[in-house]
Design a protein around this motif. Sequence first.
Motif, PDB file in Angstrom:
ATOM      1  N   ALA A  76     -23.850 -34.364 -27.206  1.00  0.00           N
ATOM      2  CA  ALA A  76     -23.849 -33.769 -28.551  1.00  0.00           C
ATOM      3  C   ALA A  76     -23.553 -32.273 -28.421  1.00  0.00           C
ATOM      4  O   ALA A  76     -24.383 -31.410 -28.741  1.00  0.00           O
ATOM      5  N   GLU A  77     -22.340 -31.959 -27.973  1.00  0.00           N
ATOM      6  CA  GLU A  77     -21.963 -30.567 -27.736  1.00  0.00           C
ATOM      7  C   GLU A  77     -21.850 -29.797 -29.050  1.00  0.00           C
ATOM      8  O   GLU A  77     -21.348 -30.302 -30.046  1.00  0.00           O
ATOM      9  N   ASN A  78     -22.313 -28.556 -29.013  1.00  0.00           N
ATOM     10  CA  ASN A  78     -22.219 -27.667 -30.176  1.00  0.00           C
ATOM     11  C   ASN A  78     -22.864 -28.258 -31.424  1.00  0.00           C
ATOM     12  O   ASN A  78     -22.430 -27.984 -32.551  1.00  0.00           O
ATOM     13  N   SER A  79     -23.887 -29.076 -31.220  1.00  0.00           N
ATOM     14  CA  SER A  79     -24.600 -29.625 -32.371  1.00  0.00           C
ATOM     15  C   SER A  79     -25.394 -28.516 -33.056  1.00  0.00           C
ATOM     16  O   SER A  79     -25.866 -27.585 -32.400  1.00  0.00           O
ATOM     17  N   PRO A  80     -25.545 -28.572 -34.371  1.00  0.00           N
ATOM     18  CA  PRO A  80     -26.268 -27.520 -35.092  1.00  0.00           C
ATOM     19  C   PRO A  80     -27.692 -27.348 -34.563  1.00  0.00           C
ATOM     20  O   PRO A  80     -28.413 -28.324 -34.343  1.00  0.00           O
TER      21      PRO A  80
ATOM     22  N   TRP B 169     -32.002 -32.292 -23.003  1.00  0.00           N
ATOM     23  CA  TRP B 169     -31.236 -31.046 -22.919  1.00  0.00           C
ATOM     24  C   TRP B 169     -30.795 -30.787 -21.490  1.00  0.00           C
ATOM     25  O   TRP B 169     -31.581 -30.873 -20.550  1.00  0.00           O
ATOM     26  N   ASN B 170     -29.521 -30.506 -21.314  1.00  0.00           N
ATOM     27  CA  ASN B 170     -29.003 -30.102 -20.019  1.00  0.00           C
ATOM     28  C   ASN B 170     -28.748 -28.598 -20.058  1.00  0.00           C
ATOM     29  O   ASN B 170     -27.787 -28.144 -20.669  1.00  0.00           O
ATOM     30  N   GLY B 171     -29.630 -27.849 -19.428  1.00  0.00           N
ATOM     31  CA  GLY B 171     -29.486 -26.401 -19.409  1.00  0.00           C
ATOM     32  C   GLY B 171     -29.166 -25.858 -18.039  1.00  0.00           C
ATOM     33  O   GLY B 171     -29.159 -24.654 -17.823  1.00  0.00           O
ATOM     34  N   GLU B 172     -28.908 -26.758 -17.089  1.00  0.00           N
ATOM     35  CA  GLU B 172     -28.662 -26.340 -15.716  1.00  0.00           C
ATOM     36  C   GLU B 172     -27.199 -25.938 -15.523  1.00  0.00           C
ATOM     37  O   GLU B 172     -26.312 -26.439 -16.221  1.00  0.00           O
TER      38      GLU B 172
END
Length: 297
Positions: free
Chosen positions: A226-230, A244-247
Amino acid sequence: MIDAPNLEELAAALEVSSDYRVLRRLRPREPVEGYDATETRLGLMVDVETTGLDPDLDEIIELAMVPFRYALDGMIVEVQEPFDRLREPTKPISPEITTLTGISDAMVAGKSIDPEEVAAFAAPAAVVIAHNAAFDRRFLERFSPVFSTKPWACSMSEIDWAAEGFEGTKLSYLAMALGFFYDRHRAANDCLAAIEILARELPRTHVPALVRLLDRARLPTWRIWAENSPFEFKDLLKTRGYRWNGEGNGKPRSWYFDVADAEKDAEISYLLREIYRYEADIRTVRVTAYDRFSSRV
């Protein structure tokens, strides 16, 4: 003193009553006679103990692999001799890890694991199984390339234990729920316990647990990003099961969700309707047992 036969009689008598439950020590599983070896496959149960949780920073200090043969109907017909090795890491083992694993610096001093020996041992396997494959696979693929060439299955996450009436997925809990106990905190014992669990018939579907595992592992899944989701919908995504992938791992910094092949179109429709609310281009990645649970996905 009560001899062993009498102990078994006492245990059987207790089992008749609904007021008692009996736990038996895990014993070696006897081979099933009369099976056609050409109609079997070789599975490999693996377990690692490590100095921490990060495969990029931490190290394997114990590796166990237990090969087993299973028939095409899912019956486990033979459990073979384990491979079990200790390895001295480059840094001292922390007290927390020693408490968790039972492995101390003295136990691993001067010991090593030969990657070539590991590769030769694992090479014949048709499938590699771990009871937390998302953890074990990432460490083992860094240790030996052979593990990136095999399909993997996870006995913890790829069997619907809740649907079978179990209240947890930890190895020790499943063992107790199925009526046995074992000496924990050593990798080979964990492997043998996991194989025994897979050999047992599930209480509601009445098939060996291995059947359910392999059926699930063979199915492709899809990772939906869900890239660039609000931002305001982050809690909605999290509640739905997105992670969430924050790596900095070369993958999108965004929410993602894994779904079955049959659920892919419905999930994309949900994102377009409830999250983006416009015709966004949804990134999807097909995942099979050959890369599931690896760092490549």
